[in-house]
Enzyme design. Structure first.
Site, PDB file in Angstrom:
ATOM      1  N   GLY A  13      26.160   1.885 -19.132  1.00  0.00           N
ATOM      2  CA  GLY A  13      26.886   2.208 -17.898  1.00  0.00           C
ATOM      3  C   GLY A  13      28.373   1.907 -18.082  1.00  0.00           C
ATOM      4  CB  VAL A  15      30.368  -2.563 -15.477  1.00  0.00           C
ATOM      5  CG1 VAL A  15      30.529  -4.055 -15.681  1.00  0.00           C
ATOM      6  CG2 VAL A  15      31.253  -2.090 -14.322  1.00  0.00           C
ATOM      7  CB  THR A  64      25.528   3.635  -9.488  1.00  0.00           C
ATOM      8  OG1 THR A  64      25.174   4.487 -10.574  1.00  0.00           O
ATOM      9  CG2 THR A  64      25.582   2.192  -9.954  1.00  0.00           C
ATOM     10  CG  ASP A 104      33.491  -1.310  -1.192  1.00  0.00           C
ATOM     11  OD1 ASP A 104      33.405  -0.963  -2.374  1.00  0.00           O
ATOM     12  OD2 ASP A 104      33.512  -0.499  -0.247  1.00  0.00           O
ATOM     13  CE1 TYR A 127      24.876   1.393  -5.243  1.00  0.00           C
ATOM     14  CE2 TYR A 127      26.759   1.182  -3.770  1.00  0.00           C
ATOM     15  CZ  TYR A 127      26.171   0.979  -5.007  1.00  0.00           C
ATOM     16  OH  TYR A 127      26.880   0.344  -5.995  1.00  0.00           O
ATOM     17  CE  LYS A 131      24.822  -3.275  -6.166  1.00  0.00           C
ATOM     18  NZ  LYS A 131      24.437  -3.451  -7.597  1.00  0.00           N
ATOM     19  CD1 TRP A 152      36.227   2.497  -3.828  1.00  0.00           C
ATOM     20  CD2 TRP A 152      38.286   3.343  -4.013  1.00  0.00           C
ATOM     21  NE1 TRP A 152      36.588   2.968  -2.600  1.00  0.00           N
ATOM     22  CE2 TRP A 152      37.844   3.487  -2.673  1.00  0.00           C
ATOM     23  CE3 TRP A 152      39.557   3.797  -4.348  1.00  0.00           C
ATOM     24  CZ2 TRP A 152      38.636   4.083  -1.689  1.00  0.00           C
ATOM     25  CZ3 TRP A 152      40.345   4.381  -3.365  1.00  0.00           C
ATOM     26  CH2 TRP A 152      39.885   4.526  -2.061  1.00  0.00           C
TER      27      TRP A 152
HETATM   28  N1  LIG Z   1      30.565   2.753  -9.718  1.00  0.00           N
HETATM   29  C1  LIG Z   1      31.186   2.206  -8.674  1.00  0.00           C
HETATM   30  O1  LIG Z   1      32.121   2.775  -8.093  1.00  0.00           O
HETATM   31  C2  LIG Z   1      30.769   0.827  -8.191  1.00  0.00           C
HETATM   32  C3  LIG Z   1      31.411   0.303  -7.044  1.00  0.00           C
HETATM   33  C4  LIG Z   1      31.043  -0.960  -6.597  1.00  0.00           C
HETATM   34  C5  LIG Z   1      30.063  -1.677  -7.272  1.00  0.00           C
HETATM   35  N2  LIG Z   1      29.447  -1.152  -8.356  1.00  0.00           N
HETATM   36  C6  LIG Z   1      28.409  -1.933  -9.020  1.00  0.00           C
HETATM   37  O2  LIG Z   1      28.859  -2.267 -10.320  1.00  0.00           O
HETATM   38  C7  LIG Z   1      27.750  -2.348 -11.223  1.00  0.00           C
HETATM   39  C8  LIG Z   1      28.003  -1.465 -12.432  1.00  0.00           C
HETATM   40  O3  LIG Z   1      28.195  -0.118 -11.985  1.00  0.00           O
HETATM   41  P1  LIG Z   1      28.593   1.059 -12.988  1.00  0.00           P
HETATM   42  O4  LIG Z   1      29.572   1.913 -12.289  1.00  0.00           O
HETATM   43  O5  LIG Z   1      28.896   0.508 -14.338  1.00  0.00           O
HETATM   44  O6  LIG Z   1      27.195   1.839 -13.024  1.00  0.00           O
HETATM   45  P2  LIG Z   1      26.772   3.096 -13.908  1.00  0.00           P
HETATM   46  O7  LIG Z   1      27.877   3.530 -14.792  1.00  0.00           O
HETATM   47  O8  LIG Z   1      26.143   4.074 -12.976  1.00  0.00           O
HETATM   48  O9  LIG Z   1      25.645   2.462 -14.840  1.00  0.00           O
HETATM   49  C9  LIG Z   1      24.468   2.002 -14.294  1.00  0.00           C
HETATM   50  C10 LIG Z   1      23.552   1.625 -15.423  1.00  0.00           C
HETATM   51  O10 LIG Z   1      22.318   1.198 -14.841  1.00  0.00           O
HETATM   52  C11 LIG Z   1      21.290   1.697 -15.625  1.00  0.00           C
HETATM   53  N3  LIG Z   1      20.058   1.840 -14.860  1.00  0.00           N
HETATM   54  C12 LIG Z   1      19.827   2.619 -13.780  1.00  0.00           C
HETATM   55  N4  LIG Z   1      18.552   2.498 -13.396  1.00  0.00           N
HETATM   56  C13 LIG Z   1      17.974   1.620 -14.249  1.00  0.00           C
HETATM   57  C14 LIG Z   1      16.660   1.101 -14.380  1.00  0.00           C
HETATM   58  N5  LIG Z   1      15.672   1.469 -13.563  1.00  0.00           N
HETATM   59  N6  LIG Z   1      16.409   0.213 -15.361  1.00  0.00           N
HETATM   60  C15 LIG Z   1      17.398  -0.154 -16.222  1.00  0.00           C
HETATM   61  N7  LIG Z   1      18.640   0.325 -16.174  1.00  0.00           N
HETATM   62  C16 LIG Z   1      18.931   1.200 -15.186  1.00  0.00           C
HETATM   63  C17 LIG Z   1      21.774   3.057 -16.097  1.00  0.00           C
HETATM   64  O11 LIG Z   1      21.037   3.397 -17.224  1.00  0.00           O
HETATM   65  P3  LIG Z   1      21.041   4.873 -17.863  1.00  0.00           P
HETATM   66  O12 LIG Z   1      22.243   4.865 -18.761  1.00  0.00           O
HETATM   67  O13 LIG Z   1      19.749   4.935 -18.587  1.00  0.00           O
HETATM   68  O14 LIG Z   1      21.136   5.825 -16.721  1.00  0.00           O
HETATM   69  C18 LIG Z   1      23.236   2.760 -16.382  1.00  0.00           C
HETATM   70  O15 LIG Z   1      23.427   2.316 -17.696  1.00  0.00           O
HETATM   71  C19 LIG Z   1      26.520  -1.951 -10.391  1.00  0.00           C
HETATM   72  O16 LIG Z   1      25.899  -3.121  -9.907  1.00  0.00           O
HETATM   73  C20 LIG Z   1      27.099  -1.196  -9.222  1.00  0.00           C
HETATM   74  O17 LIG Z   1      26.266  -1.257  -8.071  1.00  0.00           O
HETATM   75  C21 LIG Z   1      29.800   0.082  -8.842  1.00  0.00           C
END
Ligand SMILES: NC(=O)c1ccc[n+]([C@@H]2O[C@H](COP(=O)([O-])OP(=O)(O)OC[C@H]3O[C@@H](n4cnc5c(N)ncnc54)[C@H](OP(=O)(O)O)[C@@H]3O)[C@@H](O)[C@H]2O)c1
Length: 300
Positions: A13, A15, A64, A104, A127, A131, A152
């Site tokens: 992902g 992060v 996500t 957020d 969502y 969370k 974001w």
């Molecule tokens: N993106 C945003 O804007 C945002 C904002 C606020 C908070 N956050 C939080 O920040 C954190 C990191 O977000 P990110 O943007 O890096 O997310 P991301 O790029 O969407 O990556 C999510 C990862 O979770 C993995 N995943 C999803 N379902 C899964 C499962 N059932 N078992 C194991 N792995 C699974 C995905 O695997 P695959 O590669 O196999 O799909 C992917 O590698 C999360 O907690 C998110 O809620 C994100």
């Protein structure tokens, strides 16, 4: 002494990918993707992970897909709500430290001041509810944990606003972008670098017997709207990139109601990061610094 292990869930992902780099100096970094550890099966996690005292579990995996969560909330809840609780249970049993990310979107987006950690949570979409359930499940355990709420998120890889804007900006002459949602664009690299710093300090605090679990806000400094973010992307890209020029010449500011989505978005996504800066002795950079770095990476 055995080398400390740092388990990264979601290593592919946004992060997670940056964590695989940023955590290297802290020990053996073990990336566990969905094929190895599926958060959709919370009951299987204990058998898949075998942390020891002093190891660290960093959960960067999550459901996500904000809009899809509206119609698949039960599955999103297993992944975002139940699995983090199970991970914290494992951390409590084994003496590992758990680091987890939240959002957020646990807030309703009202008002105009940045949210502090103790403000009341009232998610306005599925969502956000899932969370928040994850935060509460972790906090209910006896584990040592850190929860970092961010917003974001973007990176040079993965699906995010910066990459979408660059694609659309190359295809179209006019774009309409929401101007009444305010937040701080935060690069995955910043989140990962700060996480590494927090883990290093937390390991020392645990060894000294003075670690306290806590929930903190972590975003870049400053604020903008999605429209302002898009304008900054289109402003900087031509000077950084030698690739094909952007076609976009008109960027129209619209309101959320002009861009309906299955899940409602909070209008005020600002997070106050003072508590994190104070406890860990950090000074977070302006959001423009992260954008410059990611655009430079994308342009290379
Ligand atoms: N993106 C945003 O804007 C945002 C904002 C606020 C908070 N956050 C939080 O920040 C954190 C990191 O977000 P990110 O943007 O890096 O997310 P991301 O790029 O969407 O990556 C999510 C990862 O979770 C993995 N995943 C999803 N379902 C899964 C499962 N059932 N078992 C194991 N792995 C699974 C995905 O695997 P695959 O590669 O196999 O799909 C992917 O590698 C999360 O907690 C998110 O809620 C994100």
């Amino acid at each position: 002494m055995e080398r400390r292990r740092l388990f990264v869930l979601g290593p592919r992902g946004q992060v997670g990918w940056e964590l695989m780099r940023a955590l290297q100096p802290l020990g053996e970094v073990v990336g566990l993707d969905r094929a190895l550890v599926d958060l959709d099966q919370p009951e299987s996690l204990a058998a898949r992970l075998a942390p020891r005292v002093g190891d660290v579990i960093i959960n960067a995996a999550a459901w996500t897909a904000v809009d899809a969560a509206e119609s698949q909330e039960a599955q999103a809840l297993r992944i975002n709500g139940e699995a983090p609780g199970a991970l914290a249970g494992i951390a409590a049993q084994t003496g590992a430290l758990l680091v987890h990310y939240s959002t957020d979107y646990v807030f309703d987006g009202s008002g105009s001041r940045p949210w502090v950690e103790t403000d009341m949570c009232a998610p306005i979409n599925a969502y956000g509810r899932t969370k928040l359930a994850g935060e509460r499940a972790i906090a209910a355990t006896r584990a040592d944990w850190l929860i970092l709420r961010t917003s974001w998120v973007y990176a040079s890889r993965g699906s995010n606003f910066v990459r979408t804007m660059l694609r659309l900006g190359a295809e179209r002459e006019a774009l309409r972008v929401v101007a009444n949602q305010i937040g701080a664009p935060t690069s995955a690299r910043l989140i990962a670098d700060v996480t590494a710093h927090l883990i290093k300090q937390s390991i020392a605090d645990r060894l000294a017997g003075r670690f306290e679990s806590g929930l903190f806000h972590l975003t870049a400094r400053g604020q903008t709207s999605w429209h302002g973010f898009a304008a900054a992307i289109f402003d900087r890209w031509p000077t950084l990139s030698r690739q094909a020029a952007l076609r976009v010449s008109r960027l129209e500011a619209i309101e959320s109601r002009d861009y309906p989505t299955p899940a409602a978005r909070p209008l005020n996504s600002r997070l106050d990061c003072q508590a994190l800066e104070t406890r860990f002795g950090l000074s977070l950079p302006d959001w423009q610094a992260g954008l410059e770095q990611v655009l430079t990476e994308l342009a290379a």
